[in-house]
Scaffold this active site. Structure first.
Site, PDB file in Angstrom:
ATOM      1  N   LEU A 150       0.687  -1.239  -0.074  1.00  0.00           N
ATOM      2  CA  LEU A 150      -0.114  -0.181  -0.133  1.00  0.00           C
ATOM      3  C   LEU A 150       0.920   1.194  -0.028  1.00  0.00           C
ATOM      4  O   LEU A 150       1.951   1.334   0.731  1.00  0.00           O
ATOM      5  CB  LEU A 150      -0.878  -0.070   1.199  1.00  0.00           C
ATOM      6  N   ASP A 151       0.439   2.391  -0.761  1.00  0.00           N
ATOM      7  CA  ASP A 151       1.428   3.375  -0.812  1.00  0.00           C
ATOM      8  C   ASP A 151       1.395   4.139   1.027  1.00  0.00           C
ATOM      9  O   ASP A 151       0.373   3.779   1.542  1.00  0.00           O
ATOM     10  CB  ASP A 151       0.704   4.506  -1.532  1.00  0.00           C
ATOM     11  N   ARG A 152       2.375   4.870   1.224  1.00  0.00           N
ATOM     12  CA  ARG A 152       2.736   5.343   2.381  1.00  0.00           C
ATOM     13  C   ARG A 152       1.288   6.027   3.078  1.00  0.00           C
ATOM     14  O   ARG A 152       1.039   5.870   3.994  1.00  0.00           O
ATOM     15  CB  ARG A 152       3.728   6.235   2.629  1.00  0.00           C
ATOM     16  N   THR A 154      -1.918   5.841   1.892  1.00  0.00           N
ATOM     17  CA  THR A 154      -3.043   4.851   1.935  1.00  0.00           C
ATOM     18  C   THR A 154      -3.265   4.158   2.970  1.00  0.00           C
ATOM     19  O   THR A 154      -2.196   3.251   3.639  1.00  0.00           O
ATOM     20  CB  THR A 154      -3.038   3.907   0.929  1.00  0.00           C
ATOM     21  N   ARG A 258      -5.247   5.841  -8.465  1.00  0.00           N
ATOM     22  CA  ARG A 258      -4.846   7.494  -8.249  1.00  0.00           C
ATOM     23  C   ARG A 258      -4.453   8.104  -9.770  1.00  0.00           C
ATOM     24  O   ARG A 258      -5.225   9.060 -10.087  1.00  0.00           O
ATOM     25  CB  ARG A 258      -3.447   7.626  -7.638  1.00  0.00           C
TER      26      ARG A 258
END
Length: 339
Positions: A150-152, A154, A258
């Protein structure tokens, strides 16, 4: 662990490992993949391992320019790594442990509700991500690896495997589209369709400042250079200036949700890479109305087959308080406009 000496310095020798490639590494050159995985190994040694055939892909020799595909099995041989000495302030003490919300745990799998602002692994200025935190908190766990990322910024459901067999099986499920992942996201603008399927080719690139980004490929002649990404968006609720969407991931490309939304003209609120920067600044600092200090993207639901028992797991992570409160603020703001 055995050791050897080289130029007066001590190097540990790691055991050979085989890593199954997931969609997050699709299209990456194998030399870059190894450089990222073996951060303390000189690049010259990594290329020597490739030239000599010690790195094997699906049990075969491979060149440095090969682009990885989901399901590839990369055997990384025992390597010599420089032993790093961290200053005392960089060591992870118990006082710095993050109390993760554990949604599920057994001998094969642990699932947490990752908070926003925490990277899944160290690097890029982050000393201790989720994986390093959990390894430090549970030194008795003999194996622990990320199933996906997961992105930081998110928040939400993150799966980690506690055995090699579980990791391989869960990667197979991701590769074959058997794992269902759903996100909640708030976008700028009035979304019209109740349900909309989006298929757009994506391509990774690096900016002049060295930042990694993803873009939609508009030119049909260049589409063969990218990878197809498929997201299904379901409208959950709308306000005067925003819409809440549920995003179903049919593929798992980097920054897929995104980039798809930004390309369609509905950037995610708070997105600092692909979003509306003027809006983000306003949302984070405005005096009147709800404040949003981070990207509104939350992995709230995952359905997966347990890698050992074969039972279906339905996992849910509630929307964090900061995001829930922002939505309540939108309700109140719209109510004031109508009255």
């Amino acid at each position: 662990m055995s050791r050897i000496r080289h130029l007066g310095k001590e190097f540990p020798i790691s055991a050979a490992v085989t890593e199954i490639i997931g969609e997050d590494s699709e299209g990456q050159r194998i030399d870059n993949f190894l450089i990222k995985r073996l951060k303390d190994v000189p690049k010259s040694h990594i290329y020597q391992l490739l030239r000599s055939g010690q790195v094997r892909l699906n049990s075969k020799r491979i060149g440095a320019d090969y682009h990885l595909q989901p399901g590839d099995a990369v055997r990384i041989p025992p390597v010599r790594t420089v032993e790093r000495s961290f200053p005392p302030g960089k060591k992870l003490s118990k006082s710095r442990f993050i109390p993760f919300d554990v949604l599920f745990e057994d001998e094969a799998l642990v699932v947490i509700n990752k908070p926003s602002g925490v990277a899944v692994h160290g690097g890029s200025g982050v000393s201790f991500g989720v994986i390093e935190q959990l390894r430090a908190q549970h030194p008795d766990w003999k194996f622990l690896e990320l199933v996906h990322r997961l992105d930081r910024e998110t928040s939400g459901i993150l799966l980690l495997a506690k055995s090699r067999a579980a990791l391989v099986e869960l990667h197979r499920q991701i590769r074959e589209g058997m794992m269902e992942k759903r996100y909640l996201t708030l976008v700028k603008g009035k979304w019209r369709n109740a349900r909309q399927s989006v298929k757009l080719s994506l391509n990774k690139y690096v900016t002049s400042t060295g930042e990694r980004r993803v873009a939609v490929i508009a030119d049909a002649r260049e589409k063969k250079e990218g990878v197809t990404a498929h997201t299904v968006f379901n409208l959950k609720k709308s306000w005067r200036d925003f819409s809440l969407l549920e995003a179903e991931l049919k593929t798992g490309r980097t920054h897929q949700i995104r980039v798809h939304l930004a390309h369609l003209g509905f950037p995610i609120a708070g997105d600092d890479k692909y979003g509306d920067f003027a809006l983000n600044k306003e949302l984070a600092k405005r005096a009147n109305g709800p404040i949003l200090a981070r990207m509104f993207l939350h992995a709230f639901q995952v359905e997966v087959t347990h890698p050992v028992t074969g039972k279906k797991l339905h996992l849910e992570a509630p929307l964090p308080n900061d995001l829930s409160e922002f939505l309540l603020g939108l309700d109140a703001a719209d109510k004031r406009v109508r009255s």
